[in-house]
Design an enzyme around this catalytic site. Structure first.
Site, PDB file in Angstrom:
ATOM      1  N   THR A  87       0.855  -1.198   0.000  1.00 47.70           N
ATOM      2  CA  THR A  87       0.000   0.000   0.000  1.00 47.70           C
ATOM      3  C   THR A  87       0.888   1.245   0.000  1.00 47.70           C
ATOM      4  OG1 THR A  87      -1.761  -1.162   1.169  1.00 47.70           O
ATOM      5  CG2 THR A  87      -1.742   1.242   1.363  1.00 47.70           C
ATOM      6  N   HIS A 216       3.892 -10.676   2.481  1.00 44.26           N
ATOM      7  CA  HIS A 216       2.943 -11.610   3.108  1.00 44.26           C
ATOM      8  C   HIS A 216       2.077 -12.362   2.101  1.00 44.26           C
ATOM      9  CE1 HIS A 216      -1.026  -9.364   3.151  1.00 44.26           C
ATOM     10  NE2 HIS A 216      -0.238  -8.334   2.965  1.00 44.26           N
ATOM     11  N   CYS A 341      -9.747  -6.605   2.169  1.00 41.93           N
ATOM     12  CA  CYS A 341      -9.940  -5.241   2.659  1.00 41.93           C
ATOM     13  C   CYS A 341     -11.385  -4.802   2.533  1.00 41.93           C
ATOM     14  CB  CYS A 341      -9.060  -4.282   1.886  1.00 41.93           C
ATOM     15  SG  CYS A 341      -7.398  -4.871   1.709  1.00 41.93           S
TER      16      CYS A 341
HETATM   17  N1  PLP Z   1      -2.187  -4.803  -4.167  1.00 37.74           N
HETATM   18  C1  PLP Z   1      -2.818  -5.977  -4.256  1.00 37.74           C
HETATM   19  C2  PLP Z   1      -3.183  -6.501  -5.599  1.00 37.74           C
HETATM   20  C3  PLP Z   1      -3.164  -6.700  -3.109  1.00 37.74           C
HETATM   21  O1  PLP Z   1      -3.813  -7.865  -3.219  1.00 37.74           O
HETATM   22  C4  PLP Z   1      -2.806  -6.166  -1.856  1.00 37.74           C
HETATM   23  C5  PLP Z   1      -3.176  -6.881  -0.606  1.00 37.74           C
HETATM   24  O2  PLP Z   1      -4.248  -7.439  -0.484  1.00 37.74           O
HETATM   25  C6  PLP Z   1      -2.133  -4.937  -1.808  1.00 37.74           C
HETATM   26  C7  PLP Z   1      -1.833  -4.287  -2.974  1.00 37.74           C
HETATM   27  C8  PLP Z   1      -1.738  -4.315  -0.501  1.00 37.74           C
HETATM   28  O3  PLP Z   1      -0.664  -4.988   0.082  1.00 37.74           O
HETATM   29  P1  PLP Z   1      -0.228  -4.691   1.587  1.00 37.74           P
HETATM   30  O4  PLP Z   1      -1.083  -5.548   2.444  1.00 37.74           O
HETATM   31  O5  PLP Z   1       1.213  -5.077   1.660  1.00 37.74           O
HETATM   32  O6  PLP Z   1      -0.426  -3.233   1.812  1.00 37.74           O
END
Ligand code: PLP
Length: 514
Positions: A87, A216, A341
């Site tokens: 993110t 992760h 999310c």
């Molecule tokens: N981009 C995609 C396609 C994702 O699936 C995710 C997590 O679900 C993210 C970005 C965000 O990753 P992070 O949890 O490291 O912020």
């Protein structure tokens, strides 16, 4: 052994099985990664910026991890920056590149199926004067390249397109997209979070300028991301402070997480080899689900090259995903309705809507994402549970629609309203009258206080979480349990008259263990 003992064993096997089929939400930390992180936590506490021995050792571990991440995506180590999560990587690029070009150039082209870390950042940038256009996708979620070509103009400075989608698994033709962008002197950011470890990635060969990654999703730790910035492309830091990460990402490095990310990337070739096994399991899963429900609709592209090997988005017409997921959870199977999310809200997934599903079809869709730990037995068990559900061999959870929830039910002495909404929803919206609030993640601490002789009506914001809790209560011996379909959001919209009149009245916050 007597026959009832076998029955008991059968019960244990049936209900104690845990099958995790939500690897796109997150993955378990592999033993290799855990060992590496343990080693760093135990021995390498030095600050990588310190000049003395233990600091220099930490700096060495940091650079080694950077090297492993770079190798996994075919980049140079000096093009990799560690961040707090993907993110942050997406935010950093979108904001930094906008600041670099604005106001000379104003336009970003993205897609309607990006992750919220991109979509919500773009929404923010629009408030700052950036123009955002979304390139349409076809019914399988593939970017329409001819449309992209038409949308690019001299105002455009960035194309932002994910490599693989988290909900359907669709893979974009990134080399074709970067070619179009390059022909117009436009930069490309690709969110590669879901792809790493599932399909090969070559950022250099594909001509990507910026790419984001997250540990992760590939058996590494949470809270660590990476950003690829092609040598020579503009980038300014999101966080200002110390000189870490060549001055582009300030803050003392989270060395154990970074080392864990490096170890996860060392395993990428093994993961890619295992992806073939996973793809076979996925086709078995599809076949078995089609036998159970022949009218099911596969939303993920069926061509192997166009879809992540582990991801399946499937619609079961006439079967609400909330109930099915509640039942699967009751029997130990974890799947999701959309991205992690956005679950909990009553909004149908933006990805499914963008590929043409109706709101109803989106609410009849689940995402199953397989992983390294998934076995053939897991698939058989999962489909067995789905079949039981489809054929009505499941405990009964009554469903109350928002329209049905009237004053008679609200004030019925035999109804006990159990509010399991998260705190932020409670701060935003008042609860049902006479409701009893408990945290959804600790319901087990309140079981003694719940009445066995009443109808327990479980309420969450969107109607998904409450279904899982309702089935949990069933498993704990509560005979009469109901779920409010569409949750408080649905009721507030449908019965705004009752919400205005009664919401928030006589709400009790239960205390654990009382
Ligand atoms: N981009 C995609 C396609 C994702 O699936 C995710 C997590 O679900 C993210 C970005 C965000 O990753 P992070 O949890 O490291 O912020």
């Amino acid at each position: 052994m007597e026959i009832q003992h076998f029955e008991f064993l059968k019960h244990l096997i049936r209900f104690n099985r845990q099958v995790y089929l939500d690897h796109n939400a997150t993955t378990n930390v592999s033993s290799h990664v855990r060992r590496k992180m343990d080693q760093v936590l135990k021995n390498h506490y030095g600050n990588p910026s310190s000049f003395y021995g233990i600091g220099r050792k930490s700096a060495e571990m940091l650079e080694q991890a950077r090297h492993y991440v770079a190798n996994a995506i075919h980049a140079d180590p000096h093009e990799i920056y560690f961040t707090g999560c993907a993110t942050e990587s997406n935010n950093a690029v979108l904001k930094s590149v906008s600041a670099h070009f604005f106001p000379k150039k104003k336009k970003i082209i993205s897609t309607p199926i990006e992750h919220p870390s991109v979509l919500n950042t773009l929404e923010y940038l629009e408030t700052q004067g950036i123009i955002v256009e979304y390139c349409p996708v076809d019914h399988q979620g593939r970017v329409l390249l001819a449309e992209l070509e038409k949308q690019i103009d001299e105002q455009t400075f960035l194309v932002c397109c994910m490599l693989a989608n988290n909900e359907t698994g669709v893979i974009q033709d990134i080399p074709a997209i970067t070619k179009i962008a390059r022909d117009h002197d436009v930069l490309v950011l690709s969110d590669c979070v879901q792809a790493l470890g599932k399909i090969p990635i070559d950022v250099r060969e594909w001509g990507i300028d910026y790419a984001s990654f997250s540990a992760h999703k590939l058996y590494g730790p949470k809270g660590i991301g990476a950003l690829y910035v092609k040598q020579g492309t503009p980038f300014t830091p999101l966080l200002h402070g110390g000189h870490q990460e060549h001055g582009l990402r300030a803050g003392t490095e989270s060395l154990h997480n970074i080392a864990g990310f490096g170890a996860a990337c060392q395993d990428v070739n093994n993961l890619l080899a295992d992806a073939k096994r996973i793809a076979v399991l996925k086709s078995q899963l599809i076949q078995q689900l089609k036998e159970i429900k022949p009218d099911c609709v596969i939303n993920s592209p069926e061509a192997e090259a166009e879809c992540l090997p582990n991801t399946l988005s499937i619609t079961f017409p006439g079967v609400e995903n909330a109930g099915l997921m509640g039942m699967l959870d009751y029997r130990g199977v974890a799947v999701s309705a959309g991205s992690a999310c956005s679950t909990g809200e009553d909004k149908p997934s933006h990805v499914l809507k963008a590929i043409g599903l109706s709101d109803q079809a989106a609410r009849e869709t689940i995402r199953i994402s397989l992983g390294q730990t998934t076995s053939e037995r897991d698939i058989r068990y999962m489909t067995h549970v789905v079949q039981d559900y489809m054929e009505g061999r499941t405990p009964y959870v009554n469903m109350i629609t928002p329209g049905q929830l009237n004053e008679t039910i609200l004030f019925d002495e035999k109804t006990y309203v159990l509010d399991v909404r998260p705190d932020d929803d409670r701060r935003k919206h008042k609860g049902l009258p006479n409701s009893h609030e408990v945290p959804s993640f600790a319901v087990e601490k309140y079981l003694d206080q719940l009445p066995k002789d009443k109808q327990i009506l479980v309420v969450c914001p969107g109607g998904g979480l409450s279904f899982m809790i309702a089935y949990y209560l069933k498993a704990k011996g509560f005979k009469r349990v109901s779920d409010l379909r569409g949750g408080l959001d649905g009721w507030r919209k449908r019965r705004s008259d009752l919400y205005q009149k009664y919401a928030g009245q006589n709400v009790t916050v239960l205390q654990p263990g009382k």
